[in-house]
Design a protein around this motif. Structure first.
Motif, mmCIF file in Angstrom:
data_model
loop_
_atom_site.group_PDB
_atom_site.id
_atom_site.type_symbol
_atom_site.label_atom_id
_atom_site.label_comp_id
_atom_site.label_asym_id
_atom_site.label_seq_id
_atom_site.Cartn_x
_atom_site.Cartn_y
_atom_site.Cartn_z
ATOM 1 N N PRO A 61 0.810 -1.228 0.000
ATOM 2 C CA PRO A 61 0.000 0.000 0.000
ATOM 3 C C PRO A 61 0.844 1.279 0.000
ATOM 4 O O PRO A 61 0.448 2.284 -0.605
ATOM 5 C CB PRO A 61 -0.834 -0.136 1.279
ATOM 6 C CG PRO A 61 -0.957 -1.615 1.482
ATOM 7 C CD PRO A 61 0.360 -2.171 1.048
ATOM 8 N N SER A 62 1.996 1.249 0.668
ATOM 9 C CA SER A 62 2.882 2.413 0.659
ATOM 10 C C SER A 62 3.402 2.685 -0.745
ATOM 11 O O SER A 62 3.465 3.839 -1.191
ATOM 12 C CB SER A 62 4.061 2.193 1.612
ATOM 13 O OG SER A 62 5.020 3.222 1.481
ATOM 14 N N VAL A 63 3.760 1.623 -1.457
ATOM 15 C CA VAL A 63 4.239 1.783 -2.833
ATOM 16 C C VAL A 63 3.132 2.360 -3.714
ATOM 17 O O VAL A 63 3.357 3.288 -4.495
ATOM 18 C CB VAL A 63 4.742 0.444 -3.388
ATOM 19 C CG1 VAL A 63 5.108 0.574 -4.874
ATOM 20 C CG2 VAL A 63 5.954 -0.051 -2.593
ATOM 21 N N THR A 64 1.932 1.828 -3.578
ATOM 22 C CA THR A 64 0.806 2.304 -4.389
ATOM 23 C C THR A 64 0.490 3.773 -4.104
ATOM 24 O O THR A 64 0.276 4.573 -5.028
ATOM 25 C CB THR A 64 -0.438 1.447 -4.124
ATOM 26 O OG1 THR A 64 -0.151 0.086 -4.461
ATOM 27 C CG2 THR A 64 -1.624 1.930 -4.942
ATOM 28 N N ALA A 65 0.468 4.130 -2.816
ATOM 29 C CA ALA A 65 0.171 5.515 -2.445
ATOM 30 C C ALA A 65 1.240 6.459 -2.974
ATOM 31 O O ALA A 65 0.930 7.558 -3.483
ATOM 32 C CB ALA A 65 0.051 5.640 -0.927
ATOM 33 N N ALA A 69 0.896 9.561 -5.706
ATOM 34 C CA ALA A 69 1.340 10.917 -5.372
ATOM 35 C C ALA A 69 2.381 11.418 -6.372
ATOM 36 O O ALA A 69 2.349 12.585 -6.795
ATOM 37 C CB ALA A 69 1.908 10.943 -3.954
ATOM 38 N N VAL A 70 3.297 10.542 -6.759
ATOM 39 C CA VAL A 70 4.329 10.937 -7.727
ATOM 40 C C VAL A 70 3.706 11.296 -9.066
ATOM 41 O O VAL A 70 4.016 12.334 -9.668
ATOM 42 C CB VAL A 70 5.364 9.799 -7.897
ATOM 43 C CG1 VAL A 70 6.283 10.081 -9.094
ATOM 44 C CG2 VAL A 70 6.199 9.637 -6.629
ATOM 45 N N LEU A 71 2.793 10.458 -9.544
ATOM 46 C CA LEU A 71 2.210 10.704 -10.864
ATOM 47 C C LEU A 71 1.275 11.908 -10.860
ATOM 48 O O LEU A 71 1.124 12.583 -11.887
ATOM 49 C CB LEU A 71 1.480 9.455 -11.357
ATOM 50 C CG LEU A 71 2.390 8.252 -11.651
ATOM 51 C CD1 LEU A 71 1.568 7.079 -12.148
ATOM 52 C CD2 LEU A 71 3.477 8.617 -12.655
#
Length: 253
Positions: A61-65, A69-71
């Protein structure tokens, strides 16, 4: 690779090689964001003008979040560097080493896969982009005190090769950065032969900016590792490196 007009995310770029590469990409004219776990380092990088994002590669979930945010901030992202990793000693005579092995594999291998999976749809959708995976000379010439580190980096090498084949024709390339021992985070104290960070970064960026960019970024200091089997020096070098097993507690004599 033209390093002057890219939008780059460096995962694991809050210190050492990653932080230096972030500065080099930025100095060349690219827009650079950095993701990692250390809030203080992220704050320092934000103060330097980098995009800074919290990301734990061991937490899906941290990677997905972080991806979202980056995109949202950098919709033109075209380069993802995956270099979060840990280097931990293990004594394979002690079954308690398994926790270390699990942490190493989860961070170095599965963490790389989580990041790649998160950004593959975006890059493929753009029809252009680059993944830069980060392995190690130890992937090709094991360092016996760190067996799971060697195994994880060898696995990332194999994964990178397969990823490149699967993404062929999509416009998304895969470049593997293969550092030797580099003088960061006290490495110069453990290994007096570690390559100075500035020298490594200069040589690595020169290779990255070549046209065409090599599939593997091999600075001169890592060639003896990469080609040990081909050159017939593998057994001798592994034996030499096995002397470092005295680093392990209980094996100091």
């Amino acid at each position: 690779m033209d390093i002057s007009h890219r939008t780059v995310l460096i995962v694991g770029g809050t210190s050492g090689i990653g932080r230096e590469l972030a500065r080099r990409f930025a100095a060349a004219g690219s827009t650079v964001a950095v993701a990692g776990r250390d809030p203080r380092s992220l704050a320092d990088l934000a103060a330097e003008g980098f995009g800074a994002f919290t990301l734990d590669v061991t937490d899906g979930p941290s990677v997905t979040a972080a991806r979202d945010a980056v995109l949202a901030r950098h919709p033109d992202l075209d380069t993802v560097v995956t270099m979060a990793g840990v280097m931990l000693l293990e004594d394979l005579r002690d079954p308690a080493h398994f926790d270390t092995a699990r942490t190493t594999i989860d961070t170095n291998l599965l963490g790389t896969i989580r990041v790649i999976d998160a950004f593959t749809p975006h890059l493929v959708g753009r029809g252009a982009g680059t993944f830069v995976t980060v392995t190690s000379g130890i992937a090709f010439l094991p360092f016996p005190p760190m067996p799971s580190y060697a195994a994880s980096k060898a696995a990332v090498h194999a994964y990178s090769e397969a990823l490149r084949a699967q993404l062929d024709g999509t416009g998304v390339g895969v470049v593997e950065l293969v550092p030797p021992a580099v003088a960061t985070a006290g490495q110069e104290k453990v290994n007096p032969h570690a390559l100075p960070l500035d020298d490594f970064a200069t040589e690595a960026m020169d290779l990255l900016s070549a046209d065409p960019t090599p599939r593997e970024i091999l600075v001169k200091g890592v060639l003896m590792h990469r080609w040990a089997e081909r050159d017939g020096t593998y057994d001798e070098l592994v034996a030499q490196r096995s002397q470092a097993l005295t680093m392990l507690p209980g094996r100091r004599s």
